[in-house]
Design an enzyme around this catalytic site. Sequence first.
Site, mmCIF file in Angstrom:
data_model
loop_
_atom_site.group_PDB
_atom_site.id
_atom_site.type_symbol
_atom_site.label_atom_id
_atom_site.label_comp_id
_atom_site.label_asym_id
_atom_site.label_seq_id
_atom_site.Cartn_x
_atom_site.Cartn_y
_atom_site.Cartn_z
ATOM 1 N N ARG A 5 0.759 -1.085 0.082
ATOM 2 C CA ARG A 5 -0.108 -0.016 0.083
ATOM 3 C C ARG A 5 0.920 1.362 0.222
ATOM 4 O O ARG A 5 1.774 1.343 0.807
ATOM 5 C CB ARG A 5 -0.828 -0.253 1.156
ATOM 6 C CG ARG A 5 -1.771 1.213 1.498
ATOM 7 C CD ARG A 5 -2.660 0.889 2.745
ATOM 8 N NE ARG A 5 -2.308 0.429 3.788
ATOM 9 C CZ ARG A 5 -1.824 1.344 4.890
ATOM 10 N NH1 ARG A 5 -2.004 2.485 4.722
ATOM 11 N NH2 ARG A 5 -1.044 0.803 5.922
ATOM 12 N N LYS B 294 5.748 3.918 4.613
ATOM 13 C CA LYS B 294 6.356 2.851 3.971
ATOM 14 C C LYS B 294 7.590 3.220 2.956
ATOM 15 O O LYS B 294 8.173 2.339 2.518
ATOM 16 C CB LYS B 294 5.365 1.846 3.171
ATOM 17 C CG LYS B 294 4.361 1.373 4.102
ATOM 18 C CD LYS B 294 3.273 0.611 3.425
ATOM 19 C CE LYS B 294 2.068 -0.175 4.313
ATOM 20 N NZ LYS B 294 2.809 -1.261 4.959
ATOM 21 N N THR C 77 3.648 -8.566 6.338
ATOM 22 C CA THR C 77 3.604 -9.927 5.875
ATOM 23 C C THR C 77 4.267 -10.197 4.385
ATOM 24 O O THR C 77 4.659 -11.364 4.339
ATOM 25 C CB THR C 77 2.137 -10.346 5.751
ATOM 26 O OG1 THR C 77 1.325 -9.607 5.121
ATOM 27 C CG2 THR C 77 1.611 -10.717 7.261
#
Length: 798
Positions: A529, A534, A640
């Site tokens: 995303r 991030k 993950t």
Amino acid sequence: MEFLQGRALTNAIGNLELKSEYAQALRKLGHDLENVAEQEPDAALGNGGLGRLASCFLDSLATLNYPAWGYGLRYKYGLFHQEIDKDGQHEVVENWLEMGYPWEIARHDICYPIKFFGKTFETSGGKEWIGGEDIEAVAYDVPIPGYQTKNTICLRLWSTKVSPQNFDLDAFNAGDYDKAAALRNNAQRICHVLYPGDATVEGKLLRLKQQYTLCSASIQDMIARYKEWSGTKVDWNKFSTKVAIQMNDTHPTLCIPELMRILMDVEGLSWDQAWGITRATVAYTNHTVLPEALEKWPMPILQTLLPRHAEIIERIDKEFIKSLAKMERGTKLEEMVARMRVLENVERDEGSKKALEKPNPAVVKPSVEPYEDVKAKRDGTKKASIDKKTPVKLEVMVRMANLSVIAGNKVNGVAAIHSEILKNEVFRDFYKIWPGKFQNKTNGVTPRRWLAYCNPELSAVITKWLGSRDWVLHAELLAGLRKHTTNQDFLKEWRLAKYVRKQKLAGFIKERTGYVVNPNSMFDIQIKRIHEYKRQLMNIMGVIHRYLKMKDMNPKERAVKYVPRVCIFGGKAFATYLQAKRIVKLIIDVAAVVNEDPDIGELLKVIFVPDYNVSAAEMLIPASDLSQHISTAGMEASGTSNMKFAMNGCVLIGTLDGANVEIRTEVGADNFFLFGATVDQIQGFRSERAAGKFTPSKAFEDVKKFIRSGALGKYDYADMLESLEGDEGFGKADYFLVGKDFPDYVECQERIDKAYRNQESWTKMSILNTAGSSKFSSDRTIHEYAKEIWGVKPSLVP
């Protein structure tokens, strides 16, 4: 709220161990399994890591024979379908249900009433909630078959409708068609879109309607099944021994007041009985420390939409304050109450004052700045003049995370470092009074979908050298690969399997983007995303830095310094998240320049894969050489995709954040490229920045200068770049430390180029990542939840 299932066909025939038989049957009919599988659209029921984690958990629950169900909403249009062109990202609706969904079973016999609005009043038997808007939630079941077991569990999805009696036939015959179908349209709207925008009051109401529909329908279903199991005599004291509810983030927190409401208002239990049952039944998992996962809802909106639940929440808040008063006294208690209570920005009532032994009323100090102050910081204007003698009246908010911690019998994080942050920072006060409530449950992914099925070439090599396919169910057997890392035949077969997947991905990229890439290049992938924390922005700025350095060299120098690299991005930016959409636009603009530069050729390519989803991930991850997990330390709860990449023999570059910490330990520090600030350094670096002590590197400034130069086109990146500049202010001062970590990141990338040149050594690193990935199987995670939180044992199907 979400399940990112991916395609069901290949997973089902894989778990049933029927892939070869199914493929053979299709060939007899003149069809190819791969082509048939590609006709199935991904179910648009989720967005990112949380939704995919939930789906991995369902696979493990079924495989390990646990009696469990998943509950969600049947979104008609999903989040959105992402289209990419030269102007950036565009959102259009998903059409996954347009042709029907063959994997779901409509259960029109399972339908529960849902109420909104209305009012409450006292009766001789307690409270009653009347009036308002009534809809119905109808079940659609999606079977989840386990691997090597007869056990098949269920993902139950709720769709919303109204009773036919609510259709206004008089209005329709009078030509007022909108009025005639108004209630039906309002009901159907609830399940239209995942995470609708909530900047408006209408958006907030719709989000709360979604959350309450999920909670109410699911709890009514659990209670109905419990009553059916109980027979004629229902013992509510045994409810929590048969039912465990795991709340993932705060989206399902309304489970708490809804279970209380049903137990008291419908089943006639007392407050103390209902509260005891509720606390024994619900548990809370925090999946991120970001504000969007620590929801706060305006109390006036909650009182309007769910008046009975607002009353229950208010009482929970009061009862919690009373319990705190028994533990602490004086000023310290007052501060603790302000931080820990469910309601924020609320004046203490007489009961709270008495519990705190304070004679004078006071306003709880707000945990957020007044809007005028925030706006002034953002705009760089002088702060508005405010009468400091008059406290700013802030809206009363319901802190859903606090409610979840107070009511939950267990609270867990999803990686070791994340769980420590919860205990020491986010929920520090709660941990001090309830240390036994907090646990860690490091996330995991199913090795079936994410290795055995999506990467058949590498799986075949693993099976050959381990001597069986037992590793598919017992991931700990992957450790046996370590003993073969000196065998040249094994290394050769491993490299070939990886190369075959890279060839397939090259074809996929050409089909999706039109760009041609060389599978002999290093495939460097970041698929997540799109979010500032991030740090896709750091990645693409690193690509620009590499490009600028290449342009300053002659061809011979470039060949010596750099290995050919394909930098691949994928991910969706929320429609209203402008900064994330600017990052997508920057990646696309860089690709347009770099990919057409004849001086660079195949030495550097930049790819943005549109509409990233599970099926795209199943193509990208097996083909990866390097994957980037470079979030600002302390902000990624777990991740993950890092686990999926490592499981597929990909070497990671990352910070000490989330599950990266544990992955590095398991695969070996020498097989993980580490850079960046650590969690304990972050606040100090931000303070240095605020004090004007930070000086960005020349490389970082050169990249910003290049972006501003117009070399990438006419788009104005000023707003994006300004977020990296200044020493303080809303949306400024490089909160995510891109500039601070950039020099270390660039140096780490240079080490990666050197390491990749030695293909034998790199192959060993790849193998050791797979060999060290067994801890990150969701089977292990689910066993831990079952034993340490739910208290449930496997139940074999005869």
